[in-house]
Design a protein around this motif. Structure first.
Motif, PDB file in Angstrom:
ATOM      1  N   GLN A  56       0.983  -1.548  -0.400  1.00 10.43           N
ATOM      2  CA  GLN A  56      -0.135   0.077   0.031  1.00 10.43           C
ATOM      3  C   GLN A  56       1.215   0.596   0.000  1.00 10.43           C
ATOM      4  N   VAL A  57       2.129   1.102  -0.959  1.00  9.04           N
ATOM      5  CA  VAL A  57       3.019   2.236  -0.889  1.00  9.04           C
ATOM      6  C   VAL A  57       2.104   3.660  -1.654  1.00  9.04           C
ATOM      7  N   THR A  58       1.155   3.189  -2.688  1.00  8.56           N
ATOM      8  CA  THR A  58       0.693   4.337  -3.138  1.00  8.56           C
ATOM      9  C   THR A  58      -0.410   4.977  -2.220  1.00  8.56           C
ATOM     10  N   ASP A  59      -0.975   4.311  -1.515  1.00  9.47           N
ATOM     11  CA  ASP A  59      -1.267   5.783  -0.044  1.00  9.47           C
ATOM     12  C   ASP A  59      -0.438   6.085   0.978  1.00  9.47           C
ATOM     13  N   LEU A  60       0.687   5.287   0.627  1.00  9.72           N
ATOM     14  CA  LEU A  60       1.876   6.098   1.857  1.00  9.72           C
ATOM     15  C   LEU A  60       2.406   7.198   1.195  1.00  9.72           C
ATOM     16  N   PHE A  61       2.375   7.127  -0.251  1.00  7.21           N
ATOM     17  CA  PHE A  61       3.281   8.597  -0.886  1.00  7.21           C
ATOM     18  C   PHE A  61       1.789   9.142  -1.133  1.00  7.21           C
ATOM     19  N   LEU A  62      -0.010   9.086  -0.946  1.00 10.33           N
ATOM     20  CA  LEU A  62      -0.046   9.958  -1.384  1.00 10.33           C
ATOM     21  C   LEU A  62      -0.727  11.263  -0.718  1.00 10.33           C
ATOM     22  N   ASP A  63      -1.032  10.336   1.198  1.00 10.16           N
ATOM     23  CA  ASP A  63      -0.582  11.276   2.653  1.00 10.16           C
ATOM     24  C   ASP A  63       0.216  11.862   2.386  1.00 10.16           C
ATOM     25  N   MET A  64       1.489  11.922   2.152  1.00  8.46           N
ATOM     26  CA  MET A  64       2.784  12.130   1.794  1.00  8.46           C
ATOM     27  C   MET A  64       2.335  14.043   1.635  1.00  8.46           C
ATOM     28  N   LEU A  65       1.375  13.739   0.361  1.00  8.49           N
ATOM     29  CA  LEU A  65       1.029  15.992  -0.461  1.00  8.49           C
ATOM     30  C   LEU A  65       0.815  16.069   0.490  1.00  8.49           C
ATOM     31  N   THR A  66       0.385  16.093   1.974  1.00  8.56           N
ATOM     32  CA  THR A  66      -0.844  16.887   2.538  1.00  8.56           C
ATOM     33  C   THR A  66      -0.050  17.379   3.768  1.00  8.56           C
ATOM     34  N   GLU A  67       1.423  16.973   3.866  1.00 10.51           N
ATOM     35  CA  GLU A  67       2.559  17.130   4.847  1.00 10.51           C
ATOM     36  C   GLU A  67       2.991  18.377   4.282  1.00 10.51           C
ATOM     37  N   GLU A  68       3.238  18.945   5.270  1.00 12.89           N
ATOM     38  CA  GLU A  68       3.651  20.411   5.427  1.00 12.89           C
ATOM     39  C   GLU A  68       5.413  20.180   5.256  1.00 12.89           C
ATOM     40  N   ASN A  69       6.390  19.154   5.512  1.00 13.37           N
ATOM     41  CA  ASN A  69       7.384  18.861   5.532  1.00 13.37           C
ATOM     42  C   ASN A  69       7.694  18.978   3.635  1.00 13.37           C
ATOM     43  N   GLU A  70       8.704  20.233   3.210  1.00 18.20           N
ATOM     44  CA  GLU A  70       7.967  19.978   1.659  1.00 18.20           C
ATOM     45  C   GLU A  70       9.153  18.714   0.823  1.00 18.20           C
ATOM     46  N   ASN A  71      10.286  17.910   1.667  1.00 19.89           N
ATOM     47  CA  ASN A  71      10.456  17.540   1.204  1.00 19.89           C
ATOM     48  C   ASN A  71       9.853  15.586   0.853  1.00 19.89           C
ATOM     49  N   PHE A  72       8.669  15.210   2.389  1.00 21.30           N
ATOM     50  CA  PHE A  72       7.847  14.783   2.198  1.00 21.30           C
ATOM     51  C   PHE A  72       7.253  14.756   1.340  1.00 21.30           C
ATOM     52  N   VAL A  73       6.490  15.951   0.510  1.00 25.71           N
ATOM     53  CA  VAL A  73       5.503  16.363  -0.472  1.00 25.71           C
ATOM     54  C   VAL A  73       6.656  15.337  -1.900  1.00 25.71           C
ATOM     55  N   GLU A  74       7.687  16.088  -1.985  1.00 30.90           N
ATOM     56  CA  GLU A  74       8.413  16.144  -3.427  1.00 30.90           C
ATOM     57  C   GLU A  74       8.965  14.973  -3.300  1.00 30.90           C
ATOM     58  N   PHE A  75       9.246  13.624  -1.930  1.00 29.59           N
ATOM     59  CA  PHE A  75       9.450  12.624  -2.920  1.00 29.59           C
ATOM     60  C   PHE A  75       7.820  11.522  -2.769  1.00 29.59           C
ATOM     61  N   GLY A  76       6.747  11.816  -2.157  1.00 28.33           N
ATOM     62  CA  GLY A  76       5.696  11.451  -1.972  1.00 28.33           C
ATOM     63  C   GLY A  76       5.264  11.255  -3.928  1.00 28.33           C
ATOM     64  N   MET A  77       5.235  12.635  -4.349  1.00 31.05           N
ATOM     65  CA  MET A  77       4.864  13.537  -5.796  1.00 31.05           C
ATOM     66  C   MET A  77       5.772  12.688  -6.237  1.00 31.05           C
ATOM     67  N   ARG A  87      -0.221   0.454 -15.010  1.00 30.17           N
ATOM     68  CA  ARG A  87      -1.734   0.809 -15.085  1.00 30.17           C
ATOM     69  C   ARG A  87      -2.519   0.546 -13.902  1.00 30.17           C
ATOM     70  N   GLU A  88      -1.998  -0.232 -12.591  1.00 27.02           N
ATOM     71  CA  GLU A  88      -3.109  -1.150 -11.705  1.00 27.02           C
ATOM     72  C   GLU A  88      -2.681   0.609 -10.560  1.00 27.02           C
ATOM     73  N   CYS A  89      -1.252   0.623 -10.192  1.00 26.79           N
ATOM     74  CA  CYS A  89      -1.264   1.980  -9.026  1.00 26.79           C
ATOM     75  C   CYS A  89      -2.280   3.118 -10.042  1.00 26.79           C
ATOM     76  N   ARG A  90      -1.841   3.464 -11.364  1.00 28.90           N
ATOM     77  CA  ARG A  90      -2.880   4.363 -12.185  1.00 28.90           C
ATOM     78  C   ARG A  90      -3.908   4.896 -11.612  1.00 28.90           C
ATOM     79  N   ASP A  91      -4.431   3.206 -11.852  1.00 29.54           N
ATOM     80  CA  ASP A  91      -6.267   2.824 -11.112  1.00 29.54           C
ATOM     81  C   ASP A  91      -5.983   3.611  -9.609  1.00 29.54           C
ATOM     82  N   LEU A  92      -5.932   2.887  -9.096  1.00 30.98           N
ATOM     83  CA  LEU A  92      -5.350   2.413  -7.560  1.00 30.98           C
ATOM     84  C   LEU A  92      -5.670   4.116  -6.803  1.00 30.98           C
ATOM     85  N   ILE A  93      -4.080   5.134  -7.953  1.00 33.01           N
ATOM     86  CA  ILE A  93      -3.866   6.522  -7.493  1.00 33.01           C
ATOM     87  C   ILE A  93      -5.600   7.403  -7.446  1.00 33.01           C
ATOM     88  N   LEU A  94      -6.423   7.429  -9.232  1.00 38.20           N
ATOM     89  CA  LEU A  94      -7.884   7.188  -9.428  1.00 38.20           C
ATOM     90  C   LEU A  94      -8.742   7.015  -7.856  1.00 38.20           C
TER      91      LEU A  94
END
Length: 192
Positions: A56-77, A87-94
């Motif tokens: 569930q690393v996709t969810d972990l990365f998505l969670d990082m996008l709202t963090e205040e730490n800009e490095n968390f956001v950068e690495f999550g993005m 394709r499967e990960c793309r669908d999970l993100i959507l």
């Protein structure tokens, strides 16, 4: 699958699982940044996609996008950008409502985050997501980026407008921007 490749996959899965566990267990922001950077790099290799989905690393990365730490956001993005090529990960993100989170990263002060966000939006474009990804507000943002001094940002925004938008959408967005000063001002441009 041969025994050797099964063993390699098992070892790789255990290593990735160790990284995810380390991220969850540590209180050190520096350690978390390092783990996120490693996971984002592993997300580049198609061999790791199944394991990363299972963890569930996709969810972990998505969670990082709202963090205040800009490095968390950068690495999550960056990690999402790499995962979104699958394709499967793309669908999970959507399915996880990732488009607004990714779009929010367009206002990052870090150029790498913005570049990853634009690329991710391109990778997330499907018949059903196209209208949300080519929303007039996003198109206007891309127009502003296409005027950037940064060649990477300028070129990627131009590719987005040319390849992911219809001529009608581009013309409508241009018309909506008439009367506005045609510069990249008004949005926080990346620093690096």
């Amino acid at each position: 699958m041969s025994n050797k490749s099964l063993s390699e996959r098992s070892d790789r899965f255990q290593y990735l699982q160790t990284l995810v566990t380390e991220f969850q267990d540590t209180d050190s922001e520096e350690a978390k940044e390092q783990v996120l950077a490693n996971l984002a790099n592993f997300a580049y290799d198609p061999k790791n996609m199944e394991d990363l989905r299972e963890l569930q690393v996709t969810d972990l990365f998505l969670d990082m996008l709202t963090e205040e730490n800009e490095n968390f956001v950068e690495f999550g993005m960056g990690g999402l950008c790499n995962l979104s090529m699958d394709r499967e990960c793309r669908d999970l993100i959507l399915q996880s409502g990732g488009i607004p989170l990714v779009t929010g990263c367009l206002s990052s002060r870090k150029e790498e985050t913005v570049l990853s966000a634009i690329t991710t939006l391109m990778n997330l474009t499907t018949a059903s997501s196209r209208s949300e990804i080519t929303d007039p507000a996003i198109l206007q943002c891309m127009f502003r980026f296409s005027l950037s001094d940064s060649p990477r940002l300028r070129n990627l925004a131009t590719v987005f407008l040319q390849d992911y938008c219809t001529e009608e959408q581009v013309a409508r967005a241009e018309q909506q921007m008439q009367g506005q000063q045609q510069t990249a001002l008004g949005i926080p441009l990346p620093k690096d």
